[in-house]
Design a protein around this motif. Structure first.
Motif, PDB file in Angstrom:
ATOM      1  N   ALA A 174       0.791  -1.228   0.000  1.00  0.00           N
ATOM      2  CA  ALA A 174       0.000   0.000   0.000  1.00  0.00           C
ATOM      3  C   ALA A 174       0.822   1.276   0.000  1.00  0.00           C
ATOM      4  CB  ALA A 174      -0.933   0.000   1.214  1.00  0.00           C
ATOM      5  N   ILE A 175       2.020   1.269   0.562  1.00  0.00           N
ATOM      6  CA  ILE A 175       2.775   2.518   0.622  1.00  0.00           C
ATOM      7  C   ILE A 175       3.103   3.034  -0.777  1.00  0.00           C
ATOM      8  CG2 ILE A 175       5.108   1.497   0.728  1.00  0.00           C
ATOM      9  CD1 ILE A 175       5.681   3.700   2.890  1.00  0.00           C
ATOM     10  N   GLY A 176       3.117   2.129  -1.769  1.00  0.00           N
ATOM     11  CA  GLY A 176       3.366   2.557  -3.136  1.00  0.00           C
ATOM     12  C   GLY A 176       2.294   3.468  -3.691  1.00  0.00           C
ATOM     13  N   PHE A 177       1.115   3.489  -3.051  1.00  0.00           N
ATOM     14  CA  PHE A 177       0.034   4.356  -3.522  1.00  0.00           C
ATOM     15  C   PHE A 177       0.281   5.825  -3.195  1.00  0.00           C
ATOM     16  CE2 PHE A 177      -2.335   0.355  -3.695  1.00  0.00           C
ATOM     17  CZ  PHE A 177      -3.036   0.514  -4.871  1.00  0.00           C
ATOM     18  N   PHE A 178       1.397   6.159  -2.540  1.00  0.00           N
ATOM     19  CA  PHE A 178       1.688   7.572  -2.275  1.00  0.00           C
ATOM     20  C   PHE A 178       1.765   8.355  -3.585  1.00  0.00           C
ATOM     21  CE2 PHE A 178       6.027   6.509  -3.473  1.00  0.00           C
ATOM     22  CZ  PHE A 178       6.509   7.697  -3.999  1.00  0.00           C
ATOM     23  N   ALA A 179       2.063   7.655  -4.686  1.00  0.00           N
ATOM     24  CA  ALA A 179       2.182   8.327  -5.984  1.00  0.00           C
ATOM     25  C   ALA A 179       0.856   8.931  -6.434  1.00  0.00           C
ATOM     26  CB  ALA A 179       2.693   7.341  -7.036  1.00  0.00           C
ATOM     27  N   VAL A 180      -0.260   8.398  -5.963  1.00  0.00           N
ATOM     28  CA  VAL A 180      -1.562   8.914  -6.404  1.00  0.00           C
ATOM     29  C   VAL A 180      -1.883  10.253  -5.738  1.00  0.00           C
ATOM     30  CG1 VAL A 180      -4.026   8.429  -6.597  1.00  0.00           C
ATOM     31  CG2 VAL A 180      -2.363   6.581  -6.930  1.00  0.00           C
ATOM     32  N   PRO A 181      -1.861  10.383  -4.407  1.00  0.00           N
ATOM     33  CA  PRO A 181      -2.115  11.711  -3.823  1.00  0.00           C
ATOM     34  C   PRO A 181      -1.053  12.740  -4.192  1.00  0.00           C
ATOM     35  CG  PRO A 181      -1.423  10.138  -2.135  1.00  0.00           C
ATOM     36  CD  PRO A 181      -1.713   9.343  -3.366  1.00  0.00           C
ATOM     37  N   TYR A 182       0.171  12.282  -4.405  1.00  0.00           N
ATOM     38  CA  TYR A 182       1.218  13.237  -4.770  1.00  0.00           C
ATOM     39  C   TYR A 182       0.933  13.860  -6.127  1.00  0.00           C
ATOM     40  CZ  TYR A 182       5.267  12.467  -7.999  1.00  0.00           C
ATOM     41  OH  TYR A 182       6.133  12.432  -9.056  1.00  0.00           O
ATOM     42  N   THR A 183       0.399  13.074  -7.068  1.00  0.00           N
ATOM     43  CA  THR A 183       0.078  13.653  -8.374  1.00  0.00           C
ATOM     44  C   THR A 183      -1.210  14.453  -8.351  1.00  0.00           C
ATOM     45  OG1 THR A 183      -1.031  11.616  -9.080  1.00  0.00           O
ATOM     46  CG2 THR A 183       1.307  11.834  -9.626  1.00  0.00           C
ATOM     47  N   ILE A 184      -1.913  14.448  -7.235  1.00  0.00           N
ATOM     48  CA  ILE A 184      -3.063  15.342  -7.059  1.00  0.00           C
ATOM     49  C   ILE A 184      -2.604  16.656  -6.422  1.00  0.00           C
ATOM     50  CG2 ILE A 184      -5.275  15.644  -5.855  1.00  0.00           C
ATOM     51  CD1 ILE A 184      -5.635  12.589  -6.119  1.00  0.00           C
ATOM     52  N   LEU A 185      -1.671  16.555  -5.480  1.00  0.00           N
ATOM     53  CA  LEU A 185      -1.164  17.748  -4.799  1.00  0.00           C
ATOM     54  C   LEU A 185      -0.419  18.689  -5.732  1.00  0.00           C
ATOM     55  CD1 LEU A 185       0.213  16.147  -1.502  1.00  0.00           C
ATOM     56  CD2 LEU A 185      -1.767  17.658  -1.704  1.00  0.00           C
ATOM     57  N   ILE A 186       0.185  18.152  -6.797  1.00  0.00           N
ATOM     58  CA  ILE A 186       1.017  19.010  -7.652  1.00  0.00           C
ATOM     59  C   ILE A 186       0.196  20.033  -8.426  1.00  0.00           C
ATOM     60  CG2 ILE A 186       2.899  17.350  -7.927  1.00  0.00           C
ATOM     61  CD1 ILE A 186       1.744  16.555 -10.597  1.00  0.00           C
ATOM     62  N   TYR A 187      -1.080  19.760  -8.685  1.00  0.00           N
ATOM     63  CA  TYR A 187      -1.813  20.650  -9.577  1.00  0.00           C
ATOM     64  C   TYR A 187      -2.254  21.958  -8.929  1.00  0.00           C
ATOM     65  CZ  TYR A 187      -1.339  16.660 -12.547  1.00  0.00           C
ATOM     66  OH  TYR A 187      -0.786  15.645 -13.278  1.00  0.00           O
ATOM     67  N   PRO A 188      -2.618  21.997  -7.647  1.00  0.00           N
ATOM     68  CA  PRO A 188      -2.796  23.316  -7.023  1.00  0.00           C
ATOM     69  C   PRO A 188      -1.505  24.142  -7.029  1.00  0.00           C
ATOM     70  CG  PRO A 188      -3.854  21.622  -5.700  1.00  0.00           C
ATOM     71  CD  PRO A 188      -3.070  20.901  -6.756  1.00  0.00           C
ATOM     72  N   ILE A 189      -0.361  23.460  -6.871  1.00  0.00           N
ATOM     73  CA  ILE A 189       0.921  24.168  -6.948  1.00  0.00           C
ATOM     74  C   ILE A 189       1.124  24.722  -8.357  1.00  0.00           C
ATOM     75  CG2 ILE A 189       3.428  23.908  -6.739  1.00  0.00           C
ATOM     76  CD1 ILE A 189       2.899  21.667  -4.702  1.00  0.00           C
ATOM     77  N   LEU A 190       0.839  23.896  -9.360  1.00  0.00           N
ATOM     78  CA  LEU A 190       0.959  24.347 -10.747  1.00  0.00           C
ATOM     79  C   LEU A 190       0.068  25.552 -11.011  1.00  0.00           C
ATOM     80  CD1 LEU A 190       1.967  23.868 -13.674  1.00  0.00           C
ATOM     81  CD2 LEU A 190       0.027  22.310 -13.981  1.00  0.00           C
ATOM     82  N   TYR A 191      -1.170  25.515 -10.523  1.00  0.00           N
ATOM     83  CA  TYR A 191      -2.135  26.583 -10.779  1.00  0.00           C
ATOM     84  C   TYR A 191      -1.727  27.896 -10.119  1.00  0.00           C
ATOM     85  CZ  TYR A 191      -6.655  28.946 -11.141  1.00  0.00           C
ATOM     86  OH  TYR A 191      -7.663  29.851 -11.435  1.00  0.00           O
ATOM     87  N   SER A 192      -1.227  27.813  -8.898  1.00  0.00           N
ATOM     88  CA  SER A 192      -0.993  29.033  -8.113  1.00  0.00           C
ATOM     89  C   SER A 192       0.382  29.652  -8.338  1.00  0.00           C
ATOM     90  CB  SER A 192      -1.168  28.732  -6.617  1.00  0.00           C
ATOM     91  OG  SER A 192      -0.262  27.715  -6.209  1.00  0.00           O
ATOM     92  N   VAL A 193       1.372  28.851  -8.713  1.00  0.00           N
ATOM     93  CA  VAL A 193       2.751  29.345  -8.762  1.00  0.00           C
ATOM     94  C   VAL A 193       3.240  29.594 -10.179  1.00  0.00           C
ATOM     95  CG1 VAL A 193       5.167  28.753  -8.253  1.00  0.00           C
ATOM     96  CG2 VAL A 193       3.359  28.242  -6.578  1.00  0.00           C
ATOM     97  N   PHE A 194       3.018  28.653 -11.079  1.00  0.00           N
ATOM     98  CA  PHE A 194       3.775  28.660 -12.324  1.00  0.00           C
ATOM     99  C   PHE A 194       3.250  29.585 -13.425  1.00  0.00           C
ATOM    100  CE2 PHE A 194       5.390  25.008 -10.126  1.00  0.00           C
ATOM    101  CZ  PHE A 194       6.754  25.117 -10.372  1.00  0.00           C
ATOM    102  N   PRO A 195       1.973  30.011 -13.429  1.00  0.00           N
ATOM    103  CA  PRO A 195       1.611  31.055 -14.402  1.00  0.00           C
ATOM    104  C   PRO A 195       2.409  32.341 -14.196  1.00  0.00           C
ATOM    105  CG  PRO A 195      -0.349  29.947 -13.612  1.00  0.00           C
ATOM    106  CD  PRO A 195       0.789  29.445 -12.768  1.00  0.00           C
ATOM    107  N   ARG A 196       2.684  32.681 -12.947  1.00  0.00           N
ATOM    108  CA  ARG A 196       3.496  33.887 -12.671  1.00  0.00           C
ATOM    109  C   ARG A 196       4.918  33.692 -13.180  1.00  0.00           C
ATOM    110  NH1 ARG A 196       3.824  38.478  -9.764  1.00  0.00           N
ATOM    111  NH2 ARG A 196       5.707  38.962  -8.588  1.00  0.00           N
ATOM    112  N   LEU A 197       5.478  32.506 -12.964  1.00  0.00           N
ATOM    113  CA  LEU A 197       6.824  32.230 -13.472  1.00  0.00           C
ATOM    114  C   LEU A 197       6.839  32.318 -14.992  1.00  0.00           C
ATOM    115  CD1 LEU A 197       9.747  31.304 -12.914  1.00  0.00           C
ATOM    116  CD2 LEU A 197       8.928  28.952 -13.145  1.00  0.00           C
TER     117      LEU A 197
END
Length: 518
Positions: free
Chosen positions: A80-103
């Motif tokens: 089960a610990i291998g499933f960390f990849a699923v929430p991690y790929t969900i967490l990245i998109y709020p970061i993408l939305y809020s940070v990288f358009p400015r960059l």
């Protein structure tokens, strides 16, 4: 031990799809024509990719062949610990939305092609920019090598085995193809190929999620076949977070690191606008859904018992759990569909590997060659150097795989994640109006690199997690990269505050942030 049997039908389908993709790669030079003798066009596609192409490009960039092989393999082997990849790929998109358009807006305004170039402009520091550039290149090299590991596994599953030069000949052919269309077409090649790759991946994963459970009698029987210890995370004991802490920090740390990789940054900066990036932040979670289904292939492989089947013993002997997905595909599908699935994985290696080589070439050319070696380089000289470096990078990754054992590539990739996250303060915090000092950021980077590397070394480079011993005999296992980043941030922020307090008003007025438009 006998070799894996040759799969003639699967091989024929695989070759047909591979040839189609190769042709598309060379056609990329004519698609949305631009002057490929400039780095802006060759290395970023002229920043002209809209929402749809950026969606495929970023998806092809982030979800690599090694992801398709390694995530199910991790779940197959440890659970089960291998499933960390699923929430991690969900967490990245709020970061993408809020940070990288400015960059994106800042880089487009100033003509920056790389993150180190942004750092150099923001902080007026060649030393800090060089640290970010070298970190990006070092973190990417083993990542490219691991794409070739994914191709090795697929080639073995097709039955193309042997000894000496013959054993590695298919990998050489793939390298030549990759090098050729990247050199001629630049970022346009992986952008157009990513469309085919992602369609094949979607078809393969959805078919597997529907057909394999039907073969095995439903999801209930699949989960019943999985040992109880692999189905859920073990409950932590007293005075420890146990695997809960490791799971949470792996997800958070991986999310913070992913878009700092040069290939991720290249995919972002190639977009045509900041709005395209925001739209993709809303659309890309579709890949997270597919990743969740893909992760379940690890449990399906347990249900099928492929690890105990004698016909796949050679593959597991050579590649370990990484052979679980190819073995499952061979067991569950007719040969023609196995060829489609294996082509999807192989193309899933070509797309990110080409973007990674382009990204590292962009960084070397703009942030090392032009800054330190030839400041007066023309556009043509820049593009020629980048094309040459992209070939050298791919050749280096090939030699890495052929000379060193696969475990070495995995160990270096572990370090790559620990290292790349240390560029977060300079890149992400550099987008804020905070008066961060380049000297403080550089020292924080050095401390984070040292602490993270030491943590990984303490596990003999076998684990991404480190057991942190806190007061009161409390143990907090967590992602070493995140712990090292905390050290980095403390040093950078505290030292910046001290240096700012000591600065005169005149020096503050000359702050590079003021000149940079902050």
């Amino acid at each position: 031990m006998t070799d894996l049997a040759l799969q003639p039908v699967a091989l024929a389908v695989f070759l047909v799809l591979f040839v189609i993709v190769t042709v598309l790669g060379f056609m990329g030079a004519r698609w949305r024509r631009g002057d490929l003798d400039t780095l802006h066009e060759w290395g970023l596609g002229g920043r002209r990719f809209g929402t749809l192409i950026s969606w495929f490009l970023l998806g092809g960039d982030l979800y690599t062949a090694y992801t398709f092989v390694a995530v199910p393999a991790l779940i197959y082997s440890v659970g089960a610990i291998g499933f960390f990849a699923v929430p991690y790929t969900i967490l990245i998109y709020p970061i993408l939305y809020s940070v990288f358009p400015r960059l994106w807006r800042i880089c487009a305004r100033h003509g920056y092609l790389t993150a180190p170039e942004f750092v150099r402009g923001r902080f007026d520091s060649r030393a800090l920019s060089l640290a970010v550039a070298v970190t990006g290149i070092l973190a990417t090299m083993p990542y490219i090598a691991l794409q070739l590991v994914g191709m090795q596994v697929v080639i073995a599953a097709l039955g193309l085995q042997g000894s000496g030069l013959w054993a590695d000949l298919p990998l050489f052919v793939a390298f030549v193809v990759l090098a050729a269309f990247t050199y001629t077409s630049g970022l346009r090649a992986p952008a157009i190929i990513a469309v085919v790759k992602d369609l094949l991946i979607y078809a393969t994963v959805i078919a597997a999620a529907v057909i394999i459970p039907m073969h095995l009698g439903g999801w209930g029987k699949i989960f019943a076949a999985v040992p109880a210890a692999k189905l859920t995370l073990p409950v932590p004991g007293p005075n420890t977070l146990g695997s809960y802490g490791a799971y949470a920090t792996l997800a958070l740390g991986s999310a913070l690191a992913l878009f700092l990789y040069p290939h991720s940054m290249t995919g972002i900066l190639a977009a045509s606008s900041g709005r395209v990036i925001r739209r993709n932040a809303a659309l890309l979670p579709a890949y997270s859904f597919i990743l969740g289904l893909l992760a379940l292939l690890g449990f399906m492989a347990i249900g099928y018992g492929v690890g105990h089947a004698p016909e796949y013993a050679a593959g597991f002997h050579r590649y370990g759990p990484n052979f679980a997905v190819p073995a499952l595909i061979l067991a569950a599908f007719p040969p023609w569909f196995a060829g489609v699935a294996f082509a999807a994985i192989a193309i899933g290696a070509l797309v990110p590997a080409s973007i990674m080589s382009i990204a590292t070439a962009n960084i070397f050319t703009r942030d090392i060659y032009k800054v330190f070696l030839k400041p007066g380089a023309t556009d043509v000289q820049e593009s020629r150097m980048a094309k040459l470096v992209s070939l050298v990078v791919k050749l280096g990754a090939l030699v890495f795989i052929l000379v060193l054992p696969t475990t070495a590539a995995i160990q270096f990739q572990l370090l790559g994640g620990i290292w790349i996250i240390q560029t977060l303060p300079a890149v992400m915090l550099g987008l804020l109006r905070w008066r961060l000092r380049p000297g403080a950021l550089l020292l924080g980077w050095a401390c984070g690199m040292a602490v993270g590397t030491a943590m990984a070394a303490s596990t003999h480079f076998k684990s991404a997690t480190f057991a942190l011993h806190l007061p009161g005999a409390f143990i907090a296992p967590g992602y070493a990269a995140l712990y090292a980043l905390i050290v980095n941030l403390i040093v950078a922020l505290v030292l910046s505050a001290i240096m700012n307090a000591m600065r005169s008003a005149e020096a503050t007025a000359r702050d590079p942030a003021e000149r940079f438009g902050f």
